[in-house]
Design a protein around this motif. Structure first.
Motif, PDB file in Angstrom:
ATOM      1  N   GLY A   1       0.794  -1.219   0.000  1.00 12.59           N
ATOM      2  CA  GLY A   1       0.000   0.000   0.000  1.00 12.59           C
ATOM      3  C   GLY A   1       0.825   1.267   0.000  1.00 12.59           C
ATOM      4  N   ASN A   2       1.965   1.268   0.703  1.00 16.98           N
ATOM      5  CA  ASN A   2       2.800   2.473   0.802  1.00 16.98           C
ATOM      6  C   ASN A   2       4.260   2.078   0.627  1.00 16.98           C
ATOM      7  OD1 ASN A   2       3.549   5.146   1.200  1.00 16.98           O
ATOM      8  ND2 ASN A   2       3.602   4.935   3.443  1.00 16.98           N
ATOM      9  N   PRO A   3       4.689   1.803  -0.597  1.00 19.41           N
ATOM     10  CA  PRO A   3       6.057   1.324  -0.804  1.00 19.41           C
ATOM     11  C   PRO A   3       7.097   2.412  -0.585  1.00 19.41           C
ATOM     12  CG  PRO A   3       4.989   1.717  -2.904  1.00 19.41           C
ATOM     13  CD  PRO A   3       3.943   1.937  -1.848  1.00 19.41           C
ATOM     14  N   VAL A   4       8.305   1.982  -0.264  1.00 21.66           N
ATOM     15  CA  VAL A   4       9.437   2.897  -0.127  1.00 21.66           C
ATOM     16  C   VAL A   4       9.801   3.441  -1.503  1.00 21.66           C
ATOM     17  CG1 VAL A   4      11.880   3.045   0.486  1.00 21.66           C
ATOM     18  CG2 VAL A   4      10.311   1.734   1.911  1.00 21.66           C
ATOM     19  N   SER A   5      10.146   4.714  -1.561  1.00 21.28           N
ATOM     20  CA  SER A   5      10.524   5.342  -2.819  1.00 21.28           C
ATOM     21  C   SER A   5      11.965   5.814  -2.746  1.00 21.28           C
ATOM     22  CB  SER A   5       9.592   6.525  -3.123  1.00 21.28           C
ATOM     23  OG  SER A   5       9.994   7.191  -4.313  1.00 21.28           O
ATOM     24  N   MET A   6      12.794   5.334  -3.681  1.00 18.39           N
ATOM     25  CA  MET A   6      14.194   5.760  -3.796  1.00 18.39           C
ATOM     26  C   MET A   6      14.515   5.936  -5.269  1.00 18.39           C
ATOM     27  SD  MET A   6      16.251   3.577  -0.862  1.00 18.39           S
ATOM     28  CE  MET A   6      15.595   1.985  -1.357  1.00 18.39           C
ATOM     29  N   PRO A   7      14.090   7.049  -5.861  1.00 18.68           N
ATOM     30  CA  PRO A   7      14.289   7.228  -7.300  1.00 18.68           C
ATOM     31  C   PRO A   7      15.749   7.444  -7.660  1.00 18.68           C
ATOM     32  CG  PRO A   7      13.424   9.233  -6.307  1.00 18.68           C
ATOM     33  CD  PRO A   7      13.411   8.192  -5.227  1.00 18.68           C
ATOM     34  N   GLY A   8      16.058   7.124  -8.913  1.00 18.64           N
ATOM     35  CA  GLY A   8      17.413   7.350  -9.418  1.00 18.64           C
ATOM     36  C   GLY A   8      18.264   6.112  -9.322  1.00 18.64           C
ATOM     37  N   GLN A   9      19.421   6.189  -9.948  1.00 17.31           N
ATOM     38  CA  GLN A   9      20.313   5.045 -10.008  1.00 17.31           C
ATOM     39  C   GLN A   9      21.295   4.992  -8.858  1.00 17.31           C
ATOM     40  OE1 GLN A   9      22.152   4.565 -13.820  1.00 17.31           O
ATOM     41  NE2 GLN A   9      20.240   4.760 -14.958  1.00 17.31           N
ATOM     42  N   GLY A  10      21.347   6.010  -8.009  1.00 18.45           N
ATOM     43  CA  GLY A  10      22.269   5.982  -6.878  1.00 18.45           C
ATOM     44  C   GLY A  10      23.707   6.193  -7.302  1.00 18.45           C
TER      45      GLY A  10
END
Length: 284
Positions: free
Chosen positions: A206-215
């Motif tokens: 329902g509320n996933p973790v968000s970590m956009p980008g390739q790091g």
């Protein structure tokens, strides 16, 4: 009598501290094993956190008393479930929201009630060189389940638990309200990270973790150890560290700028700035 009065309290403090650390070490081993069992259940149950929590509680039955009969084991499981529901936190760190943005299979949505899902079948034949633009992951990376479990272990040994609680609260940066609340309840956070290969289709929570980008801009590198300024330990007045010297007040006690007799240090039972602490000793 004089020798015992000098050495006895120190030996008692050392003995209780060793006992508390031994119990904590045993609990950490159980938590590590339970975390692996929880991740294994999640890999088979579409990364469902409800199934993960139930498996985690079942694996921790020995920590909550165990038993030699079905009734005793059931009672221990109920104790584990009740404690874990309040004093533990399970976080799904992978797949992230961007994993589903890049790799969700629309043909699976109807099977999982309209929720996005990533296909797990035939991973060996999928192109590993194709990297998603939003997540920086390939399809194999998106099919990894990674859990972070923070378990609040209750300190129970007299004296040692009091000392450890005050020292941990003094060193708390208060950046995590959940951890700060554990310290206030005489609990120590035991943290475990587990990563496993998914054995079923990951379904978006329902509320996933968000970590956009390739790091690191797509260039893997060792981030090194986090920089943290050293924090001086409190100046304890009592053996249990229930009364400490507040360094923010001038000698003599009272509010800054006056008050109190010269030479009397301001004594408190709480770290400065802790809103959840009730002083055990008023200022003198």
């Amino acid at each position: 009598m004089i020798e015992f009065a000098v050495v006895g309290p120190l030996l008692v403090l050392l003995g209780t501290t060793i006992l508390q650390y031994a119990l904590m070490f045993n609990a950490k081993n159980m938590v590590n094993h339970a975390s692996f069992m929880a991740a294994r259940e999640g890999s088979l149950a579409n990364a469902d956190l409800g199934s993960v929590q139930q498996a985690y509680a079942r694996a921790l039955v020995p920590l909550y008393g165990g038993g030699r009969s079905g009734r005793e084991l059931g009672e221990a499981l109920l104790r584990a479930q009740a404690d874990i529901a309040v004093h533990s936190r399970i976080e799904l760190l992978n797949p992230i929201r961007e994993s589903f943005d890049d790799w969700a299979d629309e043909s699976l949505s109807q099977r999982y009630g309209g929720r996005r899902a990533i296909r797990n079948a035939n991973l060996a034949f999928r192109d590993a060189s194709q990297v998603g633009a939003s997540s920086g992951q390939n399809i194999q990376d998106a099919n990894l389940i990674k859990l972070k479990i923070t378990h609040g272990y209750e300190l129970k040994v007299p004296l040692a638990s009091t000392v450890m609680q005050f020292m941990m609260r003094w060193n708390d940066s208060r950046s995590d309200p959940f951890v700060t609340a554990l310290y206030a309840q005489r609990r120590i956070p035991l943290v475990s990270h587990v990563t496993l290969q998914m054995q079923s289709d990951p379904v978006e929570p329902g509320n996933p973790v968000s970590m956009p980008g390739q790091g690191n801009n797509g260039n893997p590198s060792d981030p090194g150890l986090p920089l943290a300024p050293p924090i001086a330990p409190p100046n304890c007045v009592t053996a249990g560290c229930t009364v400490i010297v507040d360094p923010t007040l001038p000698p003599g006690g009272g509010a800054p700028g006056g008050g109190g007799a010269t030479g009397n240090p301001p004594l408190f039972g709480c770290p400065p700035g802790d809103p959840n602490c009730t002083p055990l000793c008023p200022a003198v």
